[in-house]
Design a protein around this motif. Structure first.
Motif, PDB file in Angstrom:
ATOM      1  N   THR A 183     -15.017  40.385   2.176  1.00 23.14           N
ATOM      2  CA  THR A 183     -15.390  39.570   3.327  1.00 23.14           C
ATOM      3  C   THR A 183     -14.244  39.574   4.328  1.00 23.14           C
ATOM      4  O   THR A 183     -13.105  39.218   3.999  1.00 23.14           O
ATOM      5  CB  THR A 183     -15.696  38.122   2.905  1.00 23.14           C
ATOM      6  N   THR A 184     -14.529  39.988   5.524  1.00 21.44           N
ATOM      7  CA  THR A 184     -13.477  40.114   6.532  1.00 21.44           C
ATOM      8  C   THR A 184     -12.997  38.746   6.998  1.00 21.44           C
ATOM      9  O   THR A 184     -13.705  37.738   6.907  1.00 21.44           O
ATOM     10  CB  THR A 184     -13.974  40.909   7.754  1.00 21.44           C
ATOM     11  N   ALA A 185     -11.771  38.726   7.519  1.00 21.16           N
ATOM     12  CA  ALA A 185     -11.188  37.522   8.115  1.00 21.16           C
ATOM     13  C   ALA A 185     -10.913  37.793   9.587  1.00 21.16           C
ATOM     14  O   ALA A 185     -11.025  38.933  10.068  1.00 21.16           O
ATOM     15  CB  ALA A 185      -9.897  37.151   7.388  1.00 21.16           C
ATOM     16  N   ALA A 186     -10.556  36.757  10.312  1.00 18.67           N
ATOM     17  CA  ALA A 186     -10.232  36.902  11.728  1.00 18.67           C
ATOM     18  C   ALA A 186      -8.756  37.220  11.900  1.00 18.67           C
ATOM     19  O   ALA A 186      -7.900  36.646  11.216  1.00 18.67           O
ATOM     20  CB  ALA A 186     -10.590  35.629  12.488  1.00 18.67           C
ATOM     21  N   SER A 187      -8.445  38.118  12.801  1.00 22.21           N
ATOM     22  CA  SER A 187      -7.046  38.435  13.091  1.00 22.21           C
ATOM     23  C   SER A 187      -6.378  37.239  13.742  1.00 22.21           C
ATOM     24  O   SER A 187      -7.037  36.408  14.380  1.00 22.21           O
ATOM     25  CB  SER A 187      -6.975  39.640  14.035  1.00 22.21           C
ATOM     26  N   ASP A 188      -5.061  37.141  13.583  1.00 22.40           N
ATOM     27  CA  ASP A 188      -4.339  36.020  14.186  1.00 22.40           C
ATOM     28  C   ASP A 188      -3.469  36.461  15.354  1.00 22.40           C
ATOM     29  O   ASP A 188      -2.572  35.737  15.793  1.00 22.40           O
ATOM     30  CB  ASP A 188      -3.479  35.312  13.139  1.00 22.40           C
ATOM     31  N   ASP A 189      -3.728  37.675  15.872  1.00 20.39           N
ATOM     32  CA  ASP A 189      -2.963  38.125  17.026  1.00 20.39           C
ATOM     33  C   ASP A 189      -3.623  37.612  18.300  1.00 20.39           C
ATOM     34  O   ASP A 189      -4.657  36.942  18.276  1.00 20.39           O
ATOM     35  CB  ASP A 189      -2.827  39.657  17.036  1.00 20.39           C
ATOM     36  N   THR A 190      -3.022  37.937  19.444  1.00 20.10           N
ATOM     37  CA  THR A 190      -3.544  37.457  20.717  1.00 20.10           C
ATOM     38  C   THR A 190      -4.828  38.194  21.064  1.00 20.10           C
ATOM     39  O   THR A 190      -5.109  39.270  20.555  1.00 20.10           O
ATOM     40  CB  THR A 190      -2.511  37.674  21.830  1.00 20.10           C
ATOM     41  N   GLY A 191      -5.596  37.589  21.952  1.00 20.45           N
ATOM     42  CA  GLY A 191      -6.849  38.203  22.355  1.00 20.45           C
ATOM     43  C   GLY A 191      -8.016  37.701  21.518  1.00 20.45           C
ATOM     44  O   GLY A 191      -7.881  36.788  20.701  1.00 20.45           O
ATOM     45  N   ALA A 192      -9.170  38.307  21.727  1.00 22.46           N
ATOM     46  CA  ALA A 192     -10.376  37.906  20.994  1.00 22.46           C
ATOM     47  C   ALA A 192     -10.204  38.198  19.506  1.00 22.46           C
ATOM     48  O   ALA A 192      -9.650  39.233  19.135  1.00 22.46           O
ATOM     49  CB  ALA A 192     -11.576  38.664  21.542  1.00 22.46           C
TER      50      ALA A 192
END
Length: 365
Positions: free
Chosen positions: A218-227
């Protein structure tokens, strides 16, 4: 006390005070200086740098030296006096500390990163040399690293071969990220892999690994800038199987900048005659699997180190030429190269005495 004596005494005391202050005042700078050079055709610490077995090799002559740069450690605090001396010294270079150790990187982190880059540069050097010789090399995409506390931790492992993502065949490392980011965070992605242990066993037995399995994450959300984008917490790389053994024995060296010189050394040992014709050639540059030469840091230090050891020609990445040419050491010719093919062509001109034909570096590139 005569006025002149008092003035001299006051000036002396002021100078002493300034020097003492300079010693105690710490500045956010680090120092680079010329490091050792090593002949890739020769020995280091009593053993050959390049050790090839399972394939005929040939005698060589001359030098194909890789070059290095010494840098102050991450935790070293330079004082003002040292910084001024470094700025004035011709063969040293003082640079902002975060140029060498960005984002507060520790000495241990920097050493580990340099070791990984050095290992990858050796692999790419082997591939580039063998491709130039027309020797087939099997390549595949692998899990290079797995981030701690990421969705992939415990599900994928370093060395796993990635055959497909969501049923789409993976041909290059970038394909993995492209396929994962087609998902939204929270969606599932399925990897088809050959486990690292199975791949290692197959390589040892000189057979093609065939036992695959599917891993759904299950993928997670990136924590870098942008969408936010979907991630699983891995980086992908490339691994290879070579038709014979090539070992590079060189410890206490890090970074990717020796790639070109390793590739040329391997090529020289696998072909009749001498690439250099007995001449002392040094150089630097990263190299990728296709033989493309990339720029490096500290080129000015490396040219000085090479000339001090006796080099006459220095193979210089095209994108480093302008910087290197601003202060070329006496007696050293900077030769511009962009690929391993360029380097081989330059070496042909050098051993043939056609040095007027060499593509030389200028301050414009």
């Amino acid at each position: 006390m005569p006025r002149r004596t008092a003035t001299m005494l006051a000036s002396t005391l002021m100078l002493i005070a300034l020097l003492c202050a300079g010693v105690f005042i710490k500045v956010p700078y680090s120092e680079m200086s010329p490091g050792p050079t090593v002949n890739t055709l020769g020995e280091h610490d009593g053993e050959p740098v390049l050790q090839i077995s399972g394939r005929r090799t040939y005698g060589t002559s001359g030098h194909l030296n890789m070059t290095t740069v010494r840098v102050t450690s991450a935790d070293y605090k330079m004082n003002l006096v040292e910084a001024v001396y470094g700025w004035l010294a011709h063969d040293d270079k003082v640079v902002p500390h975060n140029t060498l150790y960005p984002d507060g990187k520790t000495e241990e982190q920097s050493t580990q990163e340099n070791a990984e880059e050095f290992s990858q540069s050796q692999e790419s050097a082997k591939v580039a040399a063998l491709k130039e010789l027309g020797v087939p090399v099997d390549s595949w995409v692998i899990v290079s690293t797995v981030l701690k506390d990421s969705p992939a931790e415990g599900r994928l492992h370093a060395g796993d071969v990635i055959k497909a993502v969501d049923g789409t065949t993976v041909k290059a490392p970038d394909d993995v990220a492209d396929l994962v980011t087609k998902h939204k965070p929270g969606e599932k992605v399925t990897f088809t892999i050959v486990p690292a242990k199975e791949q290692a066993a197959a390589e040892k037995e000189r057979r093609r690994a065939s036992a695959t399995r599917k891993v759904t994450i299950t993928t997670a959300a990136s924590d870098d800038t942008g969408a936010p984008r979907a991630i699983v917490g891995i980086s992908a790389g490339t691994d290879h199987t070579f038709p014979f053994s090539i070992d590079i024995k060189l410890a206490d060296v890090g970074g990717p900048s020796a790639g070109l010189m390793f590739a040329l050394g391997i090529y020289d040992k696998l072909t009749p005659g001498s690439l250099t014709g007995g001449t002392f050639v040094a150089g630097t540059g990263t190299i990728d699997d296709a033989g493309k030469v990339g720029p490096i840091g500290g080129v000015e230090m490396k040219t000085v180190g090479a000339r001090d050891k006796g080099a006459r020609y220095f193979l210089t990445p095209k994108d480093n030429c302008a910087a290197a040419a601003k202060d070329t050491p006496d007696g050293l010719t900077l030769v511009k190269v962009d690929t391993i093919g360029d380097a081989l062509g330059a070496l042909k001109d050098i051993r043939g005495g056609h040095t007027d034909a060499l593509p030389k570096c200028t301050t414009k590139g």
